[in-house]
Design a protein around this motif. Structure first.
Motif, PDB file in Angstrom:
ATOM      1  N   UNK A   1       0.843  -1.200   0.000  1.00  0.00           N
ATOM      2  CA  UNK A   1       0.000   0.000   0.000  1.00  0.00           C
ATOM      3  C   UNK A   1       0.874   1.244   0.000  1.00  0.00           C
ATOM      4  N   UNK A   2       0.643   2.132  -0.948  1.00  0.00           N
ATOM      5  CA  UNK A   2       1.335   3.430  -0.969  1.00  0.00           C
ATOM      6  C   UNK A   2       0.413   4.434  -0.291  1.00  0.00           C
ATOM      7  N   UNK A   3       0.752   4.771   0.949  1.00  0.00           N
ATOM      8  CA  UNK A   3      -0.165   5.511   1.819  1.00  0.00           C
ATOM      9  C   UNK A   3       0.283   6.928   2.143  1.00  0.00           C
ATOM     10  N   UNK A   4       1.563   7.250   1.946  1.00  0.00           N
ATOM     11  CA  UNK A   4       2.090   8.573   2.317  1.00  0.00           C
ATOM     12  C   UNK A   4       2.642   9.265   1.089  1.00  0.00           C
ATOM     13  N   UNK A   5       2.199  10.491   0.851  1.00  0.00           N
ATOM     14  CA  UNK A   5       2.713  11.322  -0.232  1.00  0.00           C
ATOM     15  C   UNK A   5       3.073  12.665   0.389  1.00  0.00           C
ATOM     16  N   UNK A   6       4.363  12.980   0.414  1.00  0.00           N
ATOM     17  CA  UNK A   6       4.858  14.178   1.091  1.00  0.00           C
ATOM     18  C   UNK A   6       5.504  15.111   0.075  1.00  0.00           C
ATOM     19  N   UNK A   7       4.747  16.054  -0.492  1.00  0.00           N
ATOM     20  CA  UNK A   7       5.371  17.032  -1.395  1.00  0.00           C
ATOM     21  C   UNK A   7       6.364  17.910  -0.641  1.00  0.00           C
ATOM     22  N   UNK A   8       7.342  18.420  -1.359  1.00  0.00           N
ATOM     23  CA  UNK A   8       8.320  19.347  -0.780  1.00  0.00           C
ATOM     24  C   UNK A   8       7.868  20.764  -1.143  1.00  0.00           C
ATOM     25  N   UNK A   9       7.506  21.601  -0.166  1.00  0.00           N
ATOM     26  CA  UNK A   9       7.000  22.945  -0.464  1.00  0.00           C
ATOM     27  C   UNK A   9       7.968  23.737  -1.339  1.00  0.00           C
ATOM     28  N   UNK A  10       7.442  24.347  -2.370  1.00  0.00           N
ATOM     29  CA  UNK A  10       8.261  25.155  -3.273  1.00  0.00           C
ATOM     30  C   UNK A  10       8.998  24.365  -4.322  1.00  0.00           C
TER      31      UNK A  10
END
Length: 358
Positions: free
Chosen positions: A150-159
């Motif tokens: 399961x791919x459950x975490x998506x953490x974009x990098x601000x900017x």
């Protein structure tokens, strides 16, 4: 930054919209009555939002709203290409929408079985990230609570709209800096004690339950792992374990949006039992980067409580002041003082899969 006065609870029997009125929270709207809503993406400035549903025999579905949840319409759900004959790994079929996040003009979706999809038209169509899906190391991924990864975490990098860090159970943490064209493992320092000793540090075998990023200090990441709590100060290049009482096991983590030293967790008894320690629900909070933890119990049930908080069942608002938490037993609690005290919003909702401010 103003305090948010709207939230949602995605449950086994529908999507509940809540409003903050006079210091408390009230349920004001219900969408998808009796349908399991597994994930939601809160509205953007235009009122656009998404909801993922799991309709069993009828499959995983996706709905969009253009008016902040007043009305909904079905849109195309992410889908895998035809599975080649003899392809290894789980069936190439969408089982669940497990994560939804915005990054710049894109929306990213994580799924069971371990797929990552991107939409550049607000969820009207989706493309599989074929580089991550086609990485031969994916075939080593295992299911955790699900039969399939399961791919459950998506953490974009601000900017940096082309940079993401994602978490997979069980497949570790991965990062791209070019919008998904290339990927690298990012789980060094995590420890999987369910593996043979010589493989406990294998980055591709880790079981992060959820990964959260501090928005104001984005190199700081927090991970509630199956085997403990981990923190990174270098954007996931390395992770350091920390210990909390009454337990370092759990599923949920919320990172303070402005303070990289502060995060919240919901401890439980590990593995087969998965209930609060001593049948007493609490939230743990660190304000010093994991060196010590406060145990927060005021307003939470302290006797005969068997509520479990899923991965996405704990949320913090944009100001870092309000928290909301929902459980598998249908309990929903809110805090207006960073977790020091809690109020019961409802004790009898359906099992709660995710809570979001918006």
């Amino acid at each position: 930054m103003t305090t948010q006065d709207r939230a949602w609870a995605a449950t086994r029997k529908g999507l509940f919209e809540l409003r903050r009125r006079g210091g408390g929270w009230q349920i004001e709207n219900l969408s998808f009555l009796a349908d399991p809503v597994t994930m939601l993406l809160p509205p953007d400035a235009s009122g656009h939002m998404l909801a993922g549903l799991n309709l069993g025999h009828f499959g995983a579905k996706l709905h969009a709203s253009d008016d902040a949840g007043r009305t909904w319409r079905e849109v195309a759900a992410p889908s895998f290409p035809p599975q080649p004959a003899g392809a290894e790994g789980p069936e190439w079929k969408l089982q669940q929408v497990f994560a939804l996040e915005r990054a710049g003009d894109a929306i990213w979706c994580g799924s069971v079985p371990g797929g990552l999809f991107v939409s550049r038209d607000k969820g009207e169509s989706w493309q599989l990230d074929e580089m991550l899906w086609g990485d031969p190391r994916r075939l080593q991924w295992m299911g955790g609570g699900n039969p399939a990864p399961a791919l459950h975490s998506i953490c974009p990098y601000p900017g940096r709209p082309e940079e993401l860090l994602v978490g997979v159970s069980c497949g570790g943490a991965w990062r791209t800096t070019d919008g998904g064209r290339t990927w690298g493992l990012r789980a060094k320092g995590m420890r999987a004690d369910f593996m043979p000793p010589e493989l406990a540090g294998d980055e591709n075998s880790q079981d992060p339950h959820l990964i959260a990023r501090c928005r104001a200090a984005p190199d700081v990441l927090w991970c509630q792992h199956h085997c403990g709590i981990f923190r990174s100060e270098d954007n996931g290049a390395s992770w350091v374990e920390t210990q909390a009482q009454p337990s370092s096991f759990g599923f949920a983590v919320a990172a303070h949006p402005a303070d990289p030293q502060t995060a919240w967790f919901v401890p439980a008894v590990k593995d087969e039992r998965r209930v609060p320690v001593d049948a007493a629900l609490c939230v743990t909070r660190t304000r010093d980067g994991g060196k010590s933890f406060d145990v927060l119990r005021t307003g939470l049930p302290q006797q005969h409580c068997y509520d479990l908080v899923f991965r996405h069942g704990l949320a913090v608002d944009d100001a870092g002041e309000q928290l909301m938490m929902g459980s598998t037993t249908g309990g929903l609690w809110a805090s207006a003082d960073a977790g020091d005290s809690w109020q019961t919003v409802s004790a009898h909702l359906p099992p709660i899969y995710a809570v979001k401010f918006g």
